[in-house]
Scaffold this motif. Structure first.
Motif, short mmCIF file in Angstrom:
data_model
loop_
_atom_site.label_atom_id
_atom_site.label_comp_id
_atom_site.label_asym_id
_atom_site.label_seq_id
_atom_site.Cartn_x
_atom_site.Cartn_y
_atom_site.Cartn_z
N ASP A 7 -14.32 -4.10 6.33
CA ASP A 7 -13.81 -3.62 7.40
C ASP A 7 -12.48 -4.39 8.09
OD1 ASP A 7 -16.04 -1.99 8.21
OD2 ASP A 7 -16.54 -3.84 9.02
N ASP A 8 -12.44 -5.70 7.35
CA ASP A 8 -10.95 -6.15 7.43
C ASP A 8 -10.21 -5.22 6.39
OD1 ASP A 8 -12.05 -7.70 9.01
OD2 ASP A 8 -12.12 -9.27 6.98
N ALA A 9 -10.22 -4.72 6.09
CA ALA A 9 -9.55 -4.43 4.43
C ALA A 9 -8.66 -2.92 5.33
CB ALA A 9 -10.22 -3.55 3.02
N VAL A 10 -9.49 -2.03 6.17
CA VAL A 10 -9.31 -1.12 6.78
C VAL A 10 -8.35 -1.58 8.19
CG1 VAL A 10 -9.77 0.66 9.12
CG2 VAL A 10 -11.78 0.20 6.04
N LYS A 11 -8.49 -2.91 8.55
CA LYS A 11 -7.66 -2.94 9.00
C LYS A 11 -6.53 -3.72 9.01
CE LYS A 11 -12.24 -3.93 12.62
NZ LYS A 11 -12.48 -5.45 12.38
N GLY A 12 -6.11 -4.01 7.80
CA GLY A 12 -5.20 -5.16 7.12
C GLY A 12 -4.94 -5.70 6.10
N LEU A 13 -5.76 -6.10 5.92
CA LEU A 13 -5.88 -7.19 5.03
C LEU A 13 -5.95 -6.43 3.74
CD1 LEU A 13 -7.18 -10.17 3.81
CD2 LEU A 13 -9.55 -9.32 4.00
N ALA A 14 -4.99 -6.47 2.52
CA ALA A 14 -4.43 -6.59 1.74
C ALA A 14 -3.68 -7.94 0.91
CB ALA A 14 -3.12 -5.85 2.45
N VAL A 15 -5.25 -7.92 0.00
CA VAL A 15 -4.45 -9.12 -1.40
C VAL A 15 -4.76 -8.17 -2.73
CG1 VAL A 15 -5.23 -11.10 -2.22
CG2 VAL A 15 -5.57 -10.93 -0.22
N GLY A 16 -3.78 -7.79 -3.69
CA GLY A 16 -3.52 -7.41 -4.15
C GLY A 16 -2.52 -8.53 -5.14
N SER A 17 -2.35 -7.58 -6.49
CA SER A 17 -2.28 -8.27 -8.39
C SER A 17 -0.82 -7.68 -8.32
CB SER A 17 -2.28 -8.65 -8.75
OG SER A 17 -2.58 -7.24 -9.85
N GLY A 18 0.31 -7.30 -7.08
CA GLY A 18 1.26 -6.40 -7.01
C GLY A 18 2.41 -7.32 -7.04
N PRO A 19 4.02 -6.74 -6.92
CA PRO A 19 5.18 -7.17 -7.45
C PRO A 19 5.77 -8.03 -5.66
CG PRO A 19 5.33 -5.00 -7.77
CD PRO A 19 4.51 -5.10 -7.21
N TYR A 20 4.73 -7.10 -4.71
CA TYR A 20 5.28 -7.37 -3.26
C TYR A 20 3.60 -8.06 -2.43
CZ TYR A 20 9.61 -6.19 -3.80
OH TYR A 20 10.62 -5.41 -4.46
N ARG A 21 3.57 -9.00 -1.99
CA ARG A 21 2.59 -10.00 -0.82
C ARG A 21 2.99 -9.32 0.49
NH1 ARG A 21 2.07 -14.71 1.16
NH2 ARG A 21 3.85 -16.17 1.22
N PHE B 71 6.71 -7.86 4.06
CA PHE B 71 6.80 -8.51 2.43
C PHE B 71 7.36 -9.28 2.27
CE2 PHE B 71 6.31 -4.02 3.86
CZ PHE B 71 4.96 -3.06 3.48
N GLU B 72 6.79 -10.05 0.68
CA GLU B 72 7.65 -10.60 0.37
C GLU B 72 7.38 -10.84 -1.10
OE1 GLU B 72 8.82 -15.20 2.28
OE2 GLU B 72 7.19 -15.48 0.38
N ALA B 73 8.66 -11.19 -1.93
CA ALA B 73 8.24 -10.93 -3.31
C ALA B 73 7.30 -11.67 -3.63
CB ALA B 73 9.70 -11.17 -4.19
N PHE B 74 6.47 -11.32 -5.03
CA PHE B 74 5.46 -12.62 -5.09
C PHE B 74 6.01 -12.97 -6.70
CE2 PHE B 74 1.64 -11.96 -7.84
CZ PHE B 74 0.43 -13.52 -7.59
N ALA B 75 6.29 -14.43 -6.61
CA ALA B 75 6.50 -14.76 -7.79
C ALA B 75 6.00 -14.86 -8.22
CB ALA B 75 7.58 -16.51 -6.75
N ALA B 76 5.10 -14.90 -8.96
CA ALA B 76 3.86 -15.07 -10.40
C ALA B 76 3.86 -13.77 -10.68
CB ALA B 76 2.82 -15.10 -10.03
N TYR B 77 4.38 -12.24 -10.00
CA TYR B 77 4.52 -11.44 -10.71
C TYR B 77 4.82 -11.19 -12.02
CZ TYR B 77 3.97 -6.18 -11.35
OH TYR B 77 4.42 -5.03 -12.15
N ASN B 78 4.29 -10.89 -12.68
CA ASN B 78 4.65 -10.59 -14.15
C ASN B 78 4.16 -9.56 -15.02
OD1 ASN B 78 2.53 -11.12 -14.79
ND2 ASN B 78 1.92 -12.37 -16.73
N GLY B 79 4.23 -8.60 -14.49
CA GLY B 79 4.31 -6.84 -14.77
C GLY B 79 5.44 -6.24 -14.96
N PRO B 80 5.43 -4.58 -15.05
CA PRO B 80 6.21 -4.09 -15.49
C PRO B 80 6.76 -3.86 -14.34
CG PRO B 80 4.67 -2.22 -15.15
CD PRO B 80 4.22 -4.13 -15.13
N ARG B 81 7.22 -3.88 -13.03
CA ARG B 81 8.33 -3.45 -12.19
C ARG B 81 7.77 -4.99 -11.08
NH1 ARG B 81 7.89 0.35 -14.48
NH2 ARG B 81 7.58 2.80 -14.52
#
Length: 540
Positions: free
Chosen positions: A203-217, A229-239
Motif C-alpha cells: 500500500d505504501d508502494a502505491v502511495k509513492g514509496l520507491a526503493v530501488g537499485s537504479g541510478p537515481y533515488r 530525485f538525487e543521483a545514487f552515489a553507489a550505483y555501478n550499473g550501465p546507465r
C-alpha cells in the motif's frame, strides 16, 4: 486519464492505482512528503553548473500508483525507470534489451531455461545488497495466482517459475520458447524484499514509496505537485547518473505546462505532452520540439451490457460516423493518423485490418437502421486530457449528423474510472491509452487491452461473450507459436476480430511531442509514449 493508461488489475486495486495520493509510508527512502500547491513545490535544490538541478515538466499526474508490479501511471512508470532496474532493461526507443542488474543476456533466447548472475556490488538505495532472494520475491508476487497484478498479464502465460540457484544467481523456467520475453523483463523491476515484505508496504508502494537499485533515488514525493530525485552515489550499473538532482513537476494543465518551459522566466529544461498548437512558438523561442509516433491513441470503449451497444452494428456505426481525418487535421494539427488497425502503422506487426472505419456516414445510418435503432441519445464520458478534449467536438458533430443526439461529459480521470470500478452504468467512454509504455510486441499490446481477466474487459462487460472467449483462446495459441511469421499472422487475425467487434478500439493514433532546451541539454530522444527518459541525457 491525464494520458495515463489503465492496467488490467482488479477493481479493488484500480482506485489506488489512479489516485495513489498521500505521503510515503515508513521505509528506507522517506523524505518530506507534504502535499503542496499543485505543481509549485520546486524542492529539487539549487546548484550551479553541472551540479544544478534538472527540472522536468511532466504532463501527467504523479498521484497514480508507484507500485512497479501494478502501475500504468505515465509519471510513475517514467520515474520508476530511473529508480529501479530489471534483470534486463530496454532502450527507451528501440526497446532492445540490455543487461541491467544481470551481467549478460541469455546465450540462447529460444531456450526454455534462462540463467542470470546479478551484478557484483549492486545495492539498493538503503545500502543493502541486491540478492537472488529479492529477484525471486518480485517474480513470486507477479506469478502468484492469488495476487492479481498488471505485470502478471505480461508474464504468466509464458513464465513458469523463478528460483534462486545461489546468492547472486537465478534461473527462469519458461513454459515454451519465448524470445520476446527478454524485453519484458524490464517490466519486473527488482524490489528489496526486506522493505516490501513488511505489512502494509505494498500500500505504501502505491502511495509513492520507491526503493530501488537504479541510478537515481527518490528524495521527496508531493502528490499532485512534484517528485524529486538525487543521483545514487553507489550505483555501478550501465546507465550512470549524470544529474546531481532532478525535480519533476506534474502540470496537467497545458497552458501552465508550456509557460513553465518557455519565455524568459522558463523554470524547466524539458517538458513532455506538448500541445500541437504551441509548437511554432516554442521553436521560435529556441526550444527543440520533436515527436514520437506510436500506440498513443484516442479510443472508444462501449458498455456491451447497456443496450443498444450489445449490438456490434451499433458500435460499428458510431465508428463509421466519425470523420477521423478531420479530427487529425483540426484537433491534432496533423500529428496523427486515423486508425487502420488496433496497432499503429509504425508497429512491426501492423497490417491493415479487415474492418477499417473510414468516414462513411451513409453506412453508419444504414447500420443503425439494420439494428432497429432510432432516436439514440448518447453521453460520452471522457477523460479531460487536453488533446482528448480537443477531439470530442468532432465526435459530437459527426454523431449528431447521423441522428445520434450526443452529450459530452469530460471529467477527471479518477472520476471516470472510479465510477466504472463501482460498476455504475455508462454508455461510451472516450479516453487515451498507450501500451507502448510496456513494449512494442503485438502479443503484449493485445493482452494489455483484451485479456480474459483484464480490467478493460470487465469495464466493457464483454469477456463472457462467445466471440471474446474464442478470441482469448486464439491469442493463447498465437503466444505459443514458435514460428515468427506464423505467430505474426495469428496475432493479426486476432486484431481483425478486435477491429470488427469495436468493443474497445482506437479512433486515431497520435504523435506525442517533447520540448527541451538544446542550449542546456543533449542526448534527448523523444519517445512515443508518455513521460521522459533521461538516463542518456547530459548537460551541454
Amino acid at each position: 486519464m491525464r494520458d495515463d493508461v489503465i492496467p488490467d488489475v482488479p477493481a479493488p486495486r484500480r482506485r489506488s492505482l489512479l489516485l495513489g495520493a498521500g505521503v510515503l509510508g515508513a521505509g528506507a527512502v522517506l523524505a518530506g512528503c507534504s502535499a503542496g500547491p499543485e505543481s509549485t513545490n520546486d524542492t529539487g535544490g539549487g546548484g550551479s553548473g553541472k551540479d544544478r538541478t534538472l527540472t522536468a515538466v511532466i504532463g501527467y499526474g504523479n498521484d497514480g500508483s508507484w507500485d512497479p508490479t501494478q502501475t500504468a501511471s505515465a509519471f510513475a512508470m517514467a520515474a520508476n525507470n530511473h529508480i529501479y532496474e530489471g534483470l534486463l532493461d530496454t532502450d527507451p526507443i528501440t526497446r532492445a534489451p540490455y543487461p541491467a542488474l544481470a551481467t549478460a543476456l541469455p546465450a540462447d533466447p529460444k531456450a526454455t531455461t534462462w540463467r542470470f548472475t546479478l551484478r557484483d556490488g549492486a545495492t539498493f538505495h538503503d545500502g543493502r545488497p541486491v540478492t537472488a532472494d529479492d529477484v525471486v520475491f518480485v517474480f513470486d508476487r507477479i506469478l502468484d495466482p492469488k495476487t492479481q497484478t498488471l505485470a502478471k498479464g505480461f508474464f504468466a502465460s509464458w513464465l513458469e517459475s523463478v528460483r534462486r540457484t545461489g546468492a547472486r544467481t537465478v534461473e527462469l523456467r519458461l513454459r515454451f520458447p519465448f524470445p520476446d520475453g527478454l524485453a519484458r523483463l524490464t517490466l519486473a523491476k527488482i524490489m528489496p524484499a526486506h522493505v516490501y515484505s513488511r505489512p502494509g508496504a505494498w500500500d505504501d508502494a502505491v502511495k509513492g514509496l520507491a526503493v530501488g537499485s537504479g541510478p537515481y533515488r527518490q528524495t521527496a514525493h508531493h502528490p499532485k505537485s512534484n517528485t524529486t530525485f538525487e543521483a545514487f552515489a553507489a550505483y555501478n550499473g550501465p546507465r550512470r547518473p549524470v544529474f546531481r538532482k532532478m525535480n519533476w513537476l506534474t502540470i496537467v494543465d497545458a497552458s501552465s505546462r508550456v509557460a513553465r518551459i518557455s519565455g524568459t522566466g522558463a523554470g524547466a529544461q524539458i517538458a513532455d505532452n506538448i500541445p500541437y498548437a504551441n509548437i511554432p512558438r516554442l521553436e521560435e523561442g529556441g526550444l527543440k520540439v520533436a515527436g514520437g509516433a506510436g500506440m498513443n491513441n484516442l479510443f472508444l470503449m462501449f458498455n456491451t451490457r447497456h443496450k443498444p451497444f450489445d449490438d456490434v452494428r451499433v458500435r460499428q456505426a458510431l465508428h463509421y460516423a466519425i470523420d477521423s481525418e478531420k479530427m487529425v487535421r483540426v484537433a491534432l494539427k496533423g500529428h496523427g493518423r486515423p486508425a487502420s488497425s488496433f496497432l499503429n502503422e509504425g508497429n512491426p506487426s501492423h497490417r491493415r485490418a479487415r474492418t477499417v472505419y473510414d468516414y462513411d456516414p451513409g453506412r453508419a445510418k444504414a447500420l443503425l437502421r439494420a439494428a432497429g435503432v432510432t432516436d439514440l441519445k448518447v453521453e460520452i464520458m471522457a477523460v479531460n486530457v487536453s488533446w482528448i478534449v480537443d477531439c470530442l467536438p468532432t465526435i459530437k458533430s459527426c454523431w449528431d449528423a447521423v441522428g445520434v443526439r450526443t452529450t459530452l461529459a469530460p471529467q477527471e480521470t479518477t472520476a471516470v474510472f472510479t465510477k466504472m470500478d463501482q460498476r455504475r452504468d455508462y454508455q461510451v467512454v472516450a479516453a487515451a491509452s498507450n501500451p507502448n509504455q510496456f513494449g512494442l510486441d503485438a502479443d503484449l499490446i493485445m493482452r494489455y487491452n483484451h485479456g480474459p481477466e483484464n480490467l478493460w474487459m470487465r469495464y466493457t462487460r464483454w469477456a463472457d461473450d462467445p466471440v471474446a472467449r474464442r478470441l482469448f483462446a486464439d491469442m493463447d495459441r498465437a503466444t505459443r507459436e514458435p514460428d515468427p511469421a506464423r505467430k505474426k499472422a495469428m496475432i493479426q487475425d486476432c486484431i481483425d476480430v478486435v477491429a470488427e467487434q469495436a468493443v474497445l478500439y482506437p479512433v486515431v493514433h497520435n504523435e506525442l511531442m517533447t520540448a527541451w532546451d538544446p542550449r542546456e541539454l543533449t542526448g534527448i530522444r523523444p519517445q512515443p509514449y508518455p513521460g521522459v527518459n533521461l538516463l542518456q541525457a547530459r548537460w551541454i
